[in-house]
Design a protein around this motif. Structure first.
Motif, PDB file in Angstrom:
ATOM      1  N   GLU A 204      11.744  17.783 -58.826  1.00  0.00           N
ATOM      2  CA  GLU A 204      10.539  17.861 -57.926  1.00  0.00           C
ATOM      3  C   GLU A 204       9.971  17.579 -56.751  1.00  0.00           C
ATOM      4  O   GLU A 204      10.273  16.180 -56.153  1.00  0.00           O
ATOM      5  CB  GLU A 204       9.452  16.911 -58.602  1.00  0.00           C
ATOM      6  N   TYR A 205       9.862  19.259 -55.978  1.00  0.00           N
ATOM      7  CA  TYR A 205       9.577  18.107 -54.576  1.00  0.00           C
ATOM      8  C   TYR A 205       8.458  19.971 -53.980  1.00  0.00           C
ATOM      9  O   TYR A 205       8.003  20.158 -55.094  1.00  0.00           O
ATOM     10  CB  TYR A 205      11.090  19.504 -54.036  1.00  0.00           C
ATOM     11  N   ALA A 212       8.146  29.242 -49.785  1.00  0.00           N
ATOM     12  CA  ALA A 212       7.569  29.842 -51.244  1.00  0.00           C
ATOM     13  C   ALA A 212       7.613  31.245 -51.358  1.00  0.00           C
ATOM     14  O   ALA A 212       8.119  31.714 -52.299  1.00  0.00           O
ATOM     15  CB  ALA A 212       6.250  29.533 -51.758  1.00  0.00           C
ATOM     16  N   VAL A 213       7.040  31.860 -50.650  1.00  0.00           N
ATOM     17  CA  VAL A 213       6.738  33.299 -50.691  1.00  0.00           C
ATOM     18  C   VAL A 213       7.953  34.448 -50.102  1.00  0.00           C
ATOM     19  O   VAL A 213       8.298  35.121 -51.212  1.00  0.00           O
ATOM     20  CB  VAL A 213       5.452  33.948 -49.932  1.00  0.00           C
ATOM     21  N   PHE A 236       2.549  23.348 -51.675  1.00  0.00           N
ATOM     22  CA  PHE A 236       2.583  22.786 -53.167  1.00  0.00           C
ATOM     23  C   PHE A 236       3.941  22.852 -53.848  1.00  0.00           C
ATOM     24  O   PHE A 236       5.323  23.123 -53.723  1.00  0.00           O
ATOM     25  CB  PHE A 236       2.811  25.001 -53.202  1.00  0.00           C
ATOM     26  N   LYS A 237       3.827  22.363 -54.797  1.00  0.00           N
ATOM     27  CA  LYS A 237       4.596  21.535 -55.624  1.00  0.00           C
ATOM     28  C   LYS A 237       5.237  22.313 -56.757  1.00  0.00           C
ATOM     29  O   LYS A 237       4.666  23.439 -57.336  1.00  0.00           O
ATOM     30  CB  LYS A 237       3.827  19.881 -56.588  1.00  0.00           C
ATOM     31  N   PHE A 238       6.939  21.822 -56.972  1.00  0.00           N
ATOM     32  CA  PHE A 238       7.163  23.350 -57.642  1.00  0.00           C
ATOM     33  C   PHE A 238       8.174  22.045 -58.308  1.00  0.00           C
ATOM     34  O   PHE A 238       8.869  21.272 -57.677  1.00  0.00           O
ATOM     35  CB  PHE A 238       7.972  24.104 -56.852  1.00  0.00           C
ATOM     36  N   ILE A 265       9.286  26.015 -61.855  1.00  0.00           N
ATOM     37  CA  ILE A 265       7.892  25.626 -62.507  1.00  0.00           C
ATOM     38  C   ILE A 265       6.954  25.877 -61.250  1.00  0.00           C
ATOM     39  O   ILE A 265       7.623  25.005 -60.571  1.00  0.00           O
ATOM     40  CB  ILE A 265       8.400  24.942 -63.425  1.00  0.00           C
ATOM     41  N   ASP A 266       5.942  26.172 -61.158  1.00  0.00           N
ATOM     42  CA  ASP A 266       4.977  25.987 -60.104  1.00  0.00           C
ATOM     43  C   ASP A 266       3.927  25.079 -61.094  1.00  0.00           C
ATOM     44  O   ASP A 266       3.491  25.539 -61.929  1.00  0.00           O
ATOM     45  CB  ASP A 266       4.220  27.590 -60.456  1.00  0.00           C
ATOM     46  N   MET A 267       4.128  23.660 -60.610  1.00  0.00           N
ATOM     47  CA  MET A 267       3.632  23.322 -61.160  1.00  0.00           C
ATOM     48  C   MET A 267       2.474  22.550 -61.246  1.00  0.00           C
ATOM     49  O   MET A 267       1.620  22.259 -62.614  1.00  0.00           O
ATOM     50  CB  MET A 267       4.118  21.612 -60.553  1.00  0.00           C
ATOM     51  N   ALA A 268       1.582  23.392 -60.758  1.00  0.00           N
ATOM     52  CA  ALA A 268      -0.114  23.615 -60.534  1.00  0.00           C
ATOM     53  C   ALA A 268      -0.432  23.826 -61.333  1.00  0.00           C
ATOM     54  O   ALA A 268      -1.319  23.532 -62.392  1.00  0.00           O
ATOM     55  CB  ALA A 268      -1.084  23.191 -59.611  1.00  0.00           C
TER      56      ALA A 268
END
Length: 525
Positions: A204-205, A212-213, A236-238, A265-268
């Motif tokens: 988780e990072y 990210a883009v 953002f968290k992934f 996975i996009d955590m949000a």
């Protein structure tokens, strides 16, 4: 020594890597993944619960040994709040990291080689030269300026010393070669199977929107893409989940044909944004000492945990006692006029003597014996250093004059004590690291020209030749030298004795011990 099938990692298996499913041919996308984001996130919560019981001790151990643990946090008034008064743990950790690196992966020498597992190919010149060429390529790529192996391995040993485990990643930096990374422990959640092998790594990072883009592109939700334009540094968290596939199909033409699934996975949003796979696991999770029933490990810092806390409290006490003895409170009578001048050099203090000529102000005596406290602290510090193996690594430097026999005994003792840790680290870190490297280099075609013998019988062994291994083998080589010396001495009386010694085999054994290549020593038989 660890074995693997050279054909499986040398381009003879399925193609693959951590690629987007959209990059695959159409026929490869017919099989849908058998897992969902909710399934993966449930597994993450279970792994978090398993790790949570260790986190308080890890935090405190890191505070005693590391500089990135809030050592100089501030209070509500903005003042520095110091919590560490003894640096024994930090100094011992530095010695531990540098020493362990020197005996396992020394930068100045080769610490492994490849050899065929079939004895019939031991003297096959084509096989030996090819495997030596592969080893040359591995070391050139590993210690290239952009690979970060040397620098990141320092961080790995640092984490092993504090937490007892570390997470290592070997990734394909497409177009530039292999890149290595020691993943921060706080990001990593680990699961091992019943055999103790690494089965899953969930990382988780946080990632800035701009990066990210670049990494995930149009697969991201609109909020992240907009942030990349207006606030590219917004975090953002992934989650990156790598785990063994339950539905692994060796003959599969898509990601089902890869042993390890790779899911981002996009955590949000709780949404999968990329699905891929690996032929070989990109993560390794070595442990200093194993703990029964746990995916994590024991460490020198955890073994010395209470000693470090005790030494820290002793340091605080010694500092306070030293301050009181150097500048104790002053006891004065009511008639002292210039009491505010006490402690000032050269001050004239009216009323400093009473009518009988005795001092009207005296230092307060506590009766503390500082030397006893210092001696107790010295014993606790020695216990901390023993946990970090400092006396073991310094054993040859503490005694300046030793006979050859004493040196040999010290080396044998050191080998016996280091063997369990070094063997475990090599098995759980370096074996997977080398297998992953060969997989990546094979995909680039850098390991072509495989001899026919390996194509038809591709089992290859990784043989470690680090100083730690040499320490364990030193007794065998010493015995070989002494046997040859005895044979040479006896030959003066009976030359027939030399016929009992296979000189070629002895020279081959010595050459292998010192890492002399097949291009130098040409021996058959």
């Amino acid at each position: 020594m660890d074995d693997f099938d050279f054909r499986a990692v040398n381009g003879f298996g399925a193609d693959g890597g951590d690629a987007n499913a959209a990059d695959l041919p159409k026929f490869s996308r017919q099989r849908k993944p058998t897992f969902s984001a909710d399934d993966i996130l449930k597994r993450l919560e279970a792994m978090k619960a398993e790790r949570a019981k260790w986190e308080p001790m890890w935090d405190k151990a890191a505070e005693m040994c590391s500089v990135d643990s809030g050592l100089f946090s501030t209070d509500e008034r903005g003042r520095v709040r110091q919590t560490v008064f003894d640096t024994t743990g930090r100094n011992a950790l530095s010695c531990f990291c540098s020493s362990m690196k020197s005996v396992i992966v020394p930068t100045t020498s080769r610490w492994h080689r490849l050899k065929p597992t079939e004895p019939q190919y031991d003297d096959n010149e084509a096989v030996k030269k090819y495997l030596e060429r592969v080893t040359d390529v591995l070391f050139r790529m590993r210690y290239a300026a952009s690979s970060n192996f040397a620098a990141e391995s320092d961080l790995l040993f640092n984490q092993l010393g504090i937490y007892g485990h570390a997470l290592w990643m070997v990734d394909d930096d497409i177009g530039r070669g292999i890149i290595y990374r020691a993943i921060p422990v706080k990001e990593a959640y680990i699961r091992r199977d019943d055999n103790g092998r690494l089965a899953a790594v969930f990382r988780e990072y946080d990632l800035p929107a701009g990066e990210a883009v670049k990494k995930f592109g149009a697969d991201l939700r609109g909020e992240v893409r907009q942030a990349a334009v207006h606030t590219p540094d917004r975090m953002f968290k992934f989650l990156h989940a790598v785990f063994k596939r339950d539905d692994y199909l060796p003959a599969g033409r898509d990601f089902s044909g890869m042993k390890y699934a790779s899911v981002h996975i996009d955590m949000a949003a709780r949404r999968i944004i990329r699905t891929g796979g690996y032929r070989t696991c990109p993560y390794m999770a070595p442990r200093f000492l194993g703990i029964a029933g746990s995916s994590y490990g024991d460490s020198p810092a955890l073994q010395a945990f209470y000693d470090m806390l005790t030494a820290n409290e002793m340091g605080k006490t010694i500092l306070r006692t030293g301050q009181l003895q150097a500048n104790p409170p002053i006891l004065t009578g009511l008639g002292l006029i210039d009491a505010n001048k006490l402690g000032s050099a050269g001050a004239v203090i009216r009323g400093g003597l009473d009518s009988q000529g005795k001092p009207a102000a005296v230092s307060m005596q506590y009766g503390n014996n500082l030397s006893i406290t210092v001696e107790m602290q010295r014993e606790v510090r020695a216990a901390i250093e023993r946990a970090f193996l400092v006396p073991l690594f310094q054993s040859l430097t503490q005694t300046k004059q030793m006979t050859a026999t004493e040196v040999e005994k010290r080396e044998t003792e050191k080998a016996m004590l280091l063997a369990p840790m070094c063997e475990r680290i090599s098995a759980e870190w370096l074996s997977g690291n080398i297998e992953r490297e060969i997989d990546i280099l094979s995909s680039y075609g850098l390991l072509d020209g495989v001899p026919d013998e390996l194509l038809y019988d591709g089992s290859v062994a990784i043989e470690f030749e680090s100083p730690a291994v040499h320490l364990q083998q030193s007794g065998e080589i010493t015995g070989l030298y002494r046997t040859m010396e005895a044979a040479a001495s006896m030959a003066q009386m009976n030359p027939e004795v030399l016929k009992s010694v296979d000189m070629a085999a002895a020279l081959r054994k010595i050459a292998e011990y010192y890492g002399v290549g097949a291009d130098i020593v040409h021996l058959k038989g």
